[in-house]
Scaffold this motif. Structure first.
Motif, PDB file in Angstrom:
ATOM      1  N   ASN A  13       0.801  -1.226   0.000  1.00 16.88           N
ATOM      2  CA  ASN A  13       0.000   0.000   0.000  1.00 16.88           C
ATOM      3  C   ASN A  13       0.834   1.276   0.000  1.00 16.88           C
ATOM      4  OD1 ASN A  13       0.563  -0.952   2.683  1.00 16.88           O
ATOM      5  ND2 ASN A  13      -0.776   0.654   3.486  1.00 16.88           N
ATOM      6  N   ASP A  14       2.129   1.199   0.268  1.00 21.19           N
ATOM      7  CA  ASP A  14       2.992   2.386   0.180  1.00 21.19           C
ATOM      8  C   ASP A  14       3.809   2.378  -1.123  1.00 21.19           C
ATOM      9  OD1 ASP A  14       4.741   0.331   0.701  1.00 21.19           O
ATOM     10  OD2 ASP A  14       5.683   1.281   2.445  1.00 21.19           O
ATOM     11  N   ASP A  15       3.350   1.593  -2.128  1.00 21.18           N
ATOM     12  CA  ASP A  15       3.953   1.469  -3.461  1.00 21.18           C
ATOM     13  C   ASP A  15       5.303   0.757  -3.486  1.00 21.18           C
ATOM     14  OD1 ASP A  15       1.790   2.658  -4.758  1.00 21.18           O
ATOM     15  OD2 ASP A  15       2.611   4.674  -4.443  1.00 21.18           O
ATOM     16  N   ASN A  16       5.738   0.204  -2.381  1.00 27.07           N
ATOM     17  CA  ASN A  16       6.958  -0.584  -2.353  1.00 27.07           C
ATOM     18  C   ASN A  16       6.657  -1.928  -3.038  1.00 27.07           C
ATOM     19  OD1 ASN A  16       8.839  -2.647  -1.302  1.00 27.07           O
ATOM     20  ND2 ASN A  16       9.674  -0.926  -0.124  1.00 27.07           N
ATOM     21  N   THR A  17       7.562  -2.373  -3.891  1.00 26.65           N
ATOM     22  CA  THR A  17       7.344  -3.630  -4.636  1.00 26.65           C
ATOM     23  C   THR A  17       8.276  -4.754  -4.180  1.00 26.65           C
ATOM     24  OG1 THR A  17       8.834  -2.870  -6.372  1.00 26.65           O
ATOM     25  CG2 THR A  17       6.469  -2.444  -6.690  1.00 26.65           C
ATOM     26  N   ASP A  18       9.002  -4.572  -3.059  1.00 30.07           N
ATOM     27  CA  ASP A  18       9.888  -5.615  -2.554  1.00 30.07           C
ATOM     28  C   ASP A  18       9.064  -6.775  -2.001  1.00 30.07           C
ATOM     29  OD1 ASP A  18      12.009  -3.980  -3.142  1.00 30.07           O
ATOM     30  OD2 ASP A  18      12.332  -3.298  -1.074  1.00 30.07           O
ATOM     31  N   ASN A  19       9.449  -7.982  -2.398  1.00 29.31           N
ATOM     32  CA  ASN A  19       8.785  -9.164  -1.890  1.00 29.31           C
ATOM     33  C   ASN A  19       9.784 -10.310  -1.913  1.00 29.31           C
ATOM     34  OD1 ASN A  19       6.850 -10.913  -0.955  1.00 29.31           O
ATOM     35  ND2 ASN A  19       5.956 -11.280  -2.969  1.00 29.31           N
ATOM     36  N   PRO A  20      10.311 -10.764  -0.789  1.00 28.65           N
ATOM     37  CA  PRO A  20       9.916 -10.358   0.560  1.00 28.65           C
ATOM     38  C   PRO A  20      10.430  -8.959   0.903  1.00 28.65           C
ATOM     39  CG  PRO A  20      11.745 -11.892   0.672  1.00 28.65           C
ATOM     40  CD  PRO A  20      11.351 -11.774  -0.783  1.00 28.65           C
ATOM     41  N   ARG A  21       9.926  -8.450   2.007  1.00 28.68           N
ATOM     42  CA  ARG A  21      10.241  -7.085   2.413  1.00 28.68           C
ATOM     43  C   ARG A  21      10.672  -7.084   3.881  1.00 28.68           C
ATOM     44  NH1 ARG A  21       6.024  -1.994   2.358  1.00 28.68           N
ATOM     45  NH2 ARG A  21       7.512  -0.451   3.113  1.00 28.68           N
ATOM     46  N   THR A  22      11.702  -6.332   4.159  1.00 31.05           N
ATOM     47  CA  THR A  22      12.174  -6.171   5.535  1.00 31.05           C
ATOM     48  C   THR A  22      11.757  -4.800   6.024  1.00 31.05           C
ATOM     49  OG1 THR A  22      14.089  -7.569   5.058  1.00 31.05           O
ATOM     50  CG2 THR A  22      14.204  -6.174   7.034  1.00 31.05           C
ATOM     51  N   ILE A  23      11.149  -4.762   7.195  1.00 33.10           N
ATOM     52  CA  ILE A  23      10.710  -3.467   7.750  1.00 33.10           C
ATOM     53  C   ILE A  23      11.294  -3.283   9.142  1.00 33.10           C
ATOM     54  CG2 ILE A  23       8.537  -3.414   6.436  1.00 33.10           C
ATOM     55  CD1 ILE A  23       7.140  -4.315   9.044  1.00 33.10           C
ATOM     56  N   VAL A  24      11.427  -2.047   9.558  1.00 30.12           N
ATOM     57  CA  VAL A  24      11.844  -1.704  10.915  1.00 30.12           C
ATOM     58  C   VAL A  24      10.582  -1.254  11.643  1.00 30.12           C
ATOM     59  CG1 VAL A  24      13.226  -0.157  12.337  1.00 30.12           C
ATOM     60  CG2 VAL A  24      14.140  -1.005  10.164  1.00 30.12           C
ATOM     61  N   VAL A  25      10.264  -1.911  12.726  1.00 34.26           N
ATOM     62  CA  VAL A  25       9.059  -1.581  13.486  1.00 34.26           C
ATOM     63  C   VAL A  25       9.400  -0.443  14.441  1.00 34.26           C
ATOM     64  CG1 VAL A  25       7.312  -2.443  15.076  1.00 34.26           C
ATOM     65  CG2 VAL A  25       8.262  -3.957  13.321  1.00 34.26           C
ATOM     66  N   ASP A  26       8.771   0.703  14.213  1.00 34.97           N
ATOM     67  CA  ASP A  26       8.994   1.852  15.086  1.00 34.97           C
ATOM     68  C   ASP A  26       7.659   2.466  15.500  1.00 34.97           C
ATOM     69  OD1 ASP A  26       8.211   2.959  12.696  1.00 34.97           O
ATOM     70  OD2 ASP A  26       9.993   4.203  12.450  1.00 34.97           O
ATOM     71  N   GLY A  27       6.612   1.703  15.373  1.00 36.87           N
ATOM     72  CA  GLY A  27       5.278   2.169  15.768  1.00 36.87           C
ATOM     73  C   GLY A  27       4.231   1.333  15.055  1.00 36.87           C
ATOM     74  N   ASP A  28       2.980   1.715  15.257  1.00 35.76           N
ATOM     75  CA  ASP A  28       1.895   1.001  14.595  1.00 35.76           C
ATOM     76  C   ASP A  28       1.997   1.214  13.084  1.00 35.76           C
ATOM     77  OD1 ASP A  28       0.916   0.228  17.042  1.00 35.76           O
ATOM     78  OD2 ASP A  28      -0.595   1.819  17.152  1.00 35.76           O
TER      79      ASP A  28
END
Length: 173
Positions: A9-24
């Motif tokens: 939904n943020d237009d990122n097309t990486d799959n798999p995707r690594t995210i940094v959790v810094d909030g909801d």
């Protein structure tokens, strides 16, 4: 149907995707349906077809049917007679090209004519086309149902196939 990943939904097309959790956070993946289009010939000797594959829903795909020498393309299994056509992908589908060495086809209009030979009147009706392949494509052979108006006799038509002129003969005339 199977599905193809499009993006987050943020237009990122990486799959798999690594995210940094810094909030909801909410991540929604978008997918598109994929459908299989199968394009086949009713017999391998009759001709070649193309267009088979896996396509996105809504894609426009060109399918073709090319007859081999000595064969004619008659129609697709959905009654389309276009050898080259564009379809819109909406589901898994199979298109079968009907190739034939010979095929009968009915002419939509009834043709009636009278032929007079040696004072005998022939009534010709019920014309139909017989499609015969040749090296240059399909030839049309015109066949006639004949009867003599003054008395019933049998007749021969030649040549058959004919391009422009026919000969009508009978043992009795």
């Amino acid at each position: 149907a199977s599905y193809r990943f499009l993006s987050w939904n943020d237009d990122n097309t990486d799959n798999p995707r690594t995210i940094v959790v810094d909030g909801d956070s909410t991540f929604i993946a978008s997918f598109r349906a994929l459908y299989t289009i199968s394009v086949i010939a009713n017999n391998d000797e009759g001709g070649l077809v193309s267009g088979s594959g896996i396509y996105d829903e809504g894609a426009e795909v060109v399918i073709t049917a090319t007859p081999n020498v000595g064969y004619c393309f008659i129609e697709w299994n959905d009654a389309s007679t276009d050898t080259l056509r564009t379809i819109t992908v909406t589901s898994d589908s199979t298109f079968v090209a009907d190739f034939s060495a010979t095929a009968y086809r009915t002419v939509d209009t009834t043709v009636t004519s009278y032929i007079t030979i040696d004072d005998h009147t022939f009534y010709a009706s019920g014309m139909f086309s017989y499609v015969k392949p040749s090296e240059l494509g399909c030839d049309t052979i015109v066949s006639l149902n004949l009867r003599i108006l003054d008395e019933p006799k049998s007749c021969n038509i030649s040549p058959n196939p004919a391009k422009s002129m026919i000969s009508i003969s009978s043992e009795n005339y």
